[in-house]
Design an enzyme around this catalytic site. Structure first.
Site, mmCIF file in Angstrom:
data_model
loop_
_atom_site.group_PDB
_atom_site.id
_atom_site.type_symbol
_atom_site.label_atom_id
_atom_site.label_comp_id
_atom_site.label_asym_id
_atom_site.label_seq_id
_atom_site.Cartn_x
_atom_site.Cartn_y
_atom_site.Cartn_z
ATOM 1 N N GLU A 1 57.064 44.474 -1.317
ATOM 2 C CA GLU A 1 56.738 43.090 -0.980
ATOM 3 C C GLU A 1 57.443 42.685 0.311
ATOM 4 O O GLU A 1 58.676 42.744 0.382
ATOM 5 C CB GLU A 1 57.185 42.132 -2.094
ATOM 6 C CG GLU A 1 56.399 42.234 -3.381
ATOM 7 C CD GLU A 1 56.881 41.203 -4.401
ATOM 8 O OE1 GLU A 1 56.035 40.514 -4.973
ATOM 9 O OE2 GLU A 1 58.111 41.099 -4.622
ATOM 10 N N CYS A 2 56.699 42.271 1.303
ATOM 11 C CA CYS A 2 57.219 41.728 2.561
ATOM 12 C C CYS A 2 58.212 42.699 3.205
ATOM 13 O O CYS A 2 57.805 43.636 3.862
ATOM 14 C CB CYS A 2 57.814 40.343 2.342
ATOM 15 S SG CYS A 2 57.954 39.374 3.878
ATOM 16 N N GLY A 3 59.514 42.525 3.016
ATOM 17 C CA GLY A 3 60.467 43.484 3.556
ATOM 18 C C GLY A 3 60.209 44.885 3.039
ATOM 19 O O GLY A 3 60.405 45.871 3.763
#
Length: 435
Positions: A315-317
């Site tokens: 997720e994201c990072g």
């Protein structure tokens, strides 16, 4: 468990400091405090956890729905819950502080900046209370905490100006040591820049703790409890947990532990990927640790095992770490895991900030084809994606990765800019793949 919501008149009014002082005051009075945060934020809850010594619950109507919101609230422990609001009380079309307070039937304590006002503080609070009636919402603004208020005549003037049915619940003094440094994405994390304990304790003494506890009340319980009956130990999930991967909702880890053996590892500390049946890479700050991640044996192993079909969800990072490379806004470049066909670049301004809704165009790690997922995105990076890259989602609300698409997918790996909550069911499907 009784609860109160600390809401601001606007962003930047000092809600986090007022919340931390309230937590400390209630603790010092002998109460077991459960912290919580309205909205999808990860950073403010990290400060709550330092002071309360307990994970902070995430309360977001868009991510969880009203029943999920109540379930998440009631999974907390303690005799009083202190909920920090998001932005101003009424701000936000998906899950404002007012919406959360109304869904839980919790009273609101309004945090008002009193730096240059006395009677105007009362007028502001009264206006916020009456606005609820004007928009036909049941929001109980029960009292006021005066932020940046001096004692003596200043505090007395604010208290005396309030109508009898709006309680004056104390003040937070204007103290430089009560300021938390910030950067892109928000404040520093709680473990990085905790408030000075003695300063916070002194500030909390100016709050009317008995009245605060008296104002709090218990919300209704959820009608349905989410099924969490899966046997623990059915598979092993490795969760990245360090300064680069620090954005995790407590409910997500609880859900994973309810149905699998969970082991953590720290890529930036040189840990290799432990033996596992699936990997979860949460969001965080990989852009601050490019060199460490480029040298990380864990990312190399993730790349190898992903190619063999190991389920990996980022997720994201986590998405950024699964791509080929990451370049900072200063031009520093590092090789990442190389699982997903994209190169990521950081920018000086945020590239997306919104609640999102994704519709799956194919079966993937977190949803079946045709299903929708609700989440939240907030990032300063963009991804330069290969022309033949495959996506799992069409974006119905939000920005996604590129061209209205999100969910880069390769092998059994999924990377997305959207953070999702355990109440969405996404992690139940991920656990199915792990098992």
């Amino acid at each position: 468990m009784k609860g109160i919501v600390l809401a601001g008149t606007r962003s930047g009014v000092g809600k986090t400091v007022a919340t931390l002082a309230t937590i400390r005051a209630l603790q010092d009075a002998g109460h077991a405090v459960q912290p919580a945060k309205a909205g999808p934020d990860f950073i403010d809850p990290s400060h709550h956890a330092v002071v309360a010594d307990a994970p902070s619950r995430t309360l977001d109507l868009w991510l969880e729905g009203s029943d999920g919101l109540r379930r998440n609230y009631h999974r907390g422990t303690g005799d009083v819950c202190v909920v920090e609001g998001v932005m101003g009380l009424y701000d936000g079309d998906c899950s404002s502080t007012a919406m959360v307070a109304e869904a839980l039937d919790l009273p609101v304590v309004l945090v008002v900046d009193a730096k240059a006002g006395m009677e105007s503080v009362a007028a502001t609070a009264l206006g916020f209370r009456e606005y609820a009636t004007a928009i036909d919402r049941e929001i109980d603004v029960a009292g006021v905490i005066a932020q940046r208020a001096h004692g003596g005549r200043h505090a007395d003037g604010i208290r005396d100006a309030l109508p009898d049915d709006l309680a004056y619940l104390g003040r937070v003094p204007p103290t430089a040591d009560l300021e938390i440094p910030d950067r892109h994405l928000g404040l520093h994390m709680g473990a990085e820049s905790p408030l000075d304990d003695e300063t916070l304790a002194a500030a909390s003494e100016n709050l009317h703790v008995d009245q605060l506890f008296e104002v709090a009340r218990a919300p209704p319980k959820p009608e349905l409890e989410r099924d969490q009956s899966a046997d623990a130990g059915d598979g092993r999930v490795a969760v990245a947990d360090d300064a680069a991967f620090c954005f995790r909702y407590p409910a997500t880890i609880e859900r994973l532990r309810a149905a699998a053996d969970v082991v953590t590892f720290a890529p930036t500390a040189g840990d290799d990927l432990p033996e596992c049946d699936g990997v979860y890479l949460p969001g965080g700050y990989p852009e601050l640790h490019v060199d460490a991640l480029a040298d990380s044996p864990a990312l190399d192993t993730i790349g190898e095992r992903a190619a063999d079909g190991l389920p990996v969800f980022g997720e994201c990072g986590g998405l950024m770490a699964l791509c080929r490379s990451l370049t900072t806004a200063d031009g520093e470049r590092g090789e990442m895991a190389g699982v997903l066909p994209a190169d990521v670049e950081m920018h000086d301004r945020y590239q997306a900030l919104d609640h999102v809704e994704l519709r799956a165009t194919r079966g993937t790690l977190t949803s079946a084809s045709g299903e929708t997922l609700r989440g939240h995105e907030f990032h300063y990076s963009s991804a330069n994606v290969d022309r033949d890259a495959r996506f799992a989602f069409e974006v119905e609300r939000g920005d996604g990765i590129v061209d209205g698409q999100d969910g880069l997918t390769e092998y059994q790996t999924l990377g997305t800019y959207a953070h999702v909550h355990a109440e969405s069911g996404a992690f139940d499907r991920f656990l199915d793949a792990v098992r």
